[in-house]
Design a protein around this motif. Structure first.
Motif, PDB file in Angstrom:
ATOM      1  N   THR A 200       0.838  -1.202   0.000  1.00 14.41           N
ATOM      2  CA  THR A 200       0.000   0.000   0.000  1.00 14.41           C
ATOM      3  C   THR A 200       0.870   1.249   0.000  1.00 14.41           C
ATOM      4  N   LYS A 201       1.911   1.261   0.818  1.00 13.18           N
ATOM      5  CA  LYS A 201       2.819   2.416   0.890  1.00 13.18           C
ATOM      6  C   LYS A 201       3.543   2.618  -0.440  1.00 13.18           C
ATOM      7  N   TYR A 202       3.899   1.525  -1.109  1.00  4.37           N
ATOM      8  CA  TYR A 202       4.603   1.594  -2.387  1.00  4.37           C
ATOM      9  C   TYR A 202       3.765   2.335  -3.441  1.00  4.37           C
ATOM     10  N   LYS A 203       2.447   2.190  -3.373  1.00  6.84           N
ATOM     11  CA  LYS A 203       1.540   2.810  -4.346  1.00  6.84           C
ATOM     12  C   LYS A 203       1.059   4.199  -3.910  1.00  6.84           C
ATOM     13  N   GLU A 204       1.363   4.578  -2.687  1.00  6.49           N
ATOM     14  CA  GLU A 204       0.769   5.764  -2.066  1.00  6.49           C
ATOM     15  C   GLU A 204       0.991   7.065  -2.836  1.00  6.49           C
ATOM     16  N   ALA A 205       2.190   7.305  -3.328  1.00  6.15           N
ATOM     17  CA  ALA A 205       2.465   8.560  -4.040  1.00  6.15           C
ATOM     18  C   ALA A 205       1.595   8.671  -5.291  1.00  6.15           C
ATOM     19  N   PHE A 206       1.435   7.571  -6.009  1.00  3.81           N
ATOM     20  CA  PHE A 206       0.598   7.580  -7.205  1.00  3.81           C
ATOM     21  C   PHE A 206      -0.855   7.889  -6.833  1.00  3.81           C
ATOM     22  N   VAL A 207      -1.355   7.225  -5.812  1.00  2.00           N
ATOM     23  CA  VAL A 207      -2.745   7.405  -5.388  1.00  2.00           C
ATOM     24  C   VAL A 207      -2.978   8.855  -4.957  1.00  2.00           C
ATOM     25  N   LYS A 208      -2.081   9.397  -4.155  1.00  2.00           N
ATOM     26  CA  LYS A 208      -2.228  10.784  -3.691  1.00  2.00           C
ATOM     27  C   LYS A 208      -2.158  11.765  -4.851  1.00  2.00           C
ATOM     28  N   ASN A 209      -1.350  11.457  -5.847  1.00  2.82           N
ATOM     29  CA  ASN A 209      -1.266  12.314  -7.029  1.00  2.82           C
ATOM     30  C   ASN A 209      -2.608  12.353  -7.763  1.00  2.82           C
ATOM     31  N   ILE A 210      -3.269  11.203  -7.862  1.00  7.15           N
ATOM     32  CA  ILE A 210      -4.589  11.170  -8.514  1.00  7.15           C
ATOM     33  C   ILE A 210      -5.599  11.944  -7.665  1.00  7.15           C
ATOM     34  N   PHE A 211      -5.560  11.759  -6.353  1.00  8.16           N
ATOM     35  CA  PHE A 211      -6.465  12.521  -5.473  1.00  8.16           C
ATOM     36  C   PHE A 211      -6.282  14.021  -5.688  1.00  8.16           C
ATOM     37  N   SER A 212      -5.017  14.449  -5.837  1.00 10.34           N
ATOM     38  CA  SER A 212      -4.747  15.888  -5.996  1.00 10.34           C
ATOM     39  C   SER A 212      -5.341  16.419  -7.303  1.00 10.34           C
TER      40      SER A 212
END
Length: 178
Positions: free
Chosen positions: A160-172
């Motif tokens: 989950t942490k490995y994917k976190e930056a990508f997910v947060k970028n989409i949220f932004s």
């Protein structure tokens, strides 16, 4: 259809339409046992993204008016259909899981209980819709997932942490598109 991950196991499997069918079945059960309206029950996560490899666990978003005052009948209704509240601490979210049996080792479904039309609700829906509508983002997300497995094959929190930056970028992107 084979749903479920054991403990800290992490794997992804090819997309199947059966995930959508299972979601519709569980949505109906949630609605019938909690009286939560159908428009507040959504299929999210990678199993809701067309042609996306995903962990074989169905993620379901369920919304209430006030996360701090959830009606006890909702929790009882979810328990009736096999969902148990987890001791996971997340801001503005209560997490439930369904297991294959009474050993409580293999999880097959998650419910993310959040407040309707608030930040988490909007982020989860936006992420799903954005990836369904954007092939480039979908492929990028898949590459990130597969890259994780080149390095290791366990550790759900690390995955989950490995994917976190990508997910947060989409949220932004949702916030910047307001």
């Amino acid at each position: 259809m084979n749903l479920g991950l054991n403990g800290d196991e992490v794997k992804v499997v090819p997309y199947t339409e059966e995930w959508s069918d299972e979601f519709l079945k569980v949505k109906k059960e949630i609605h019938e046992n909690t009286n939560i309206s159908k428009n507040r029950i959504e299929h999210i996560g990678s199993t809701a993204i067309k042609n996306m490899m995903a962990k074989p666990i169905l993620d379901i978003l369920v919304a209430v008016d006030d996360i701090l005052n959830v009606d006890n009948s909702v929790i009882k209704g979810l328990k009736t259909i096999g969902f148990l509240r987890l001791k996971v601490e997340r801001p503005n979210e209560i997490v439930f899981a369904k297991f294959t049996d009474n050993t409580y080792r293999v999880k097959t479904h998650f419910i993310h209980l959040v407040e309707y039309q608030k930040e988490l609700w909007k982020n989860f829906i936006f992420f799903r819709d954005y990836l369904n509508d954007n092939e480039h983002a979908r492929n990028e997300y898949l590459d990130i997932k597969l890259d994780y497995f080149k390095k290791q094959t366990s550790g759900i929190n690390a995955y989950t942490k490995y994917k976190e930056a990508f997910v947060k970028n989409i949220f932004s992107k949702r916030i910047s598109n307001k």
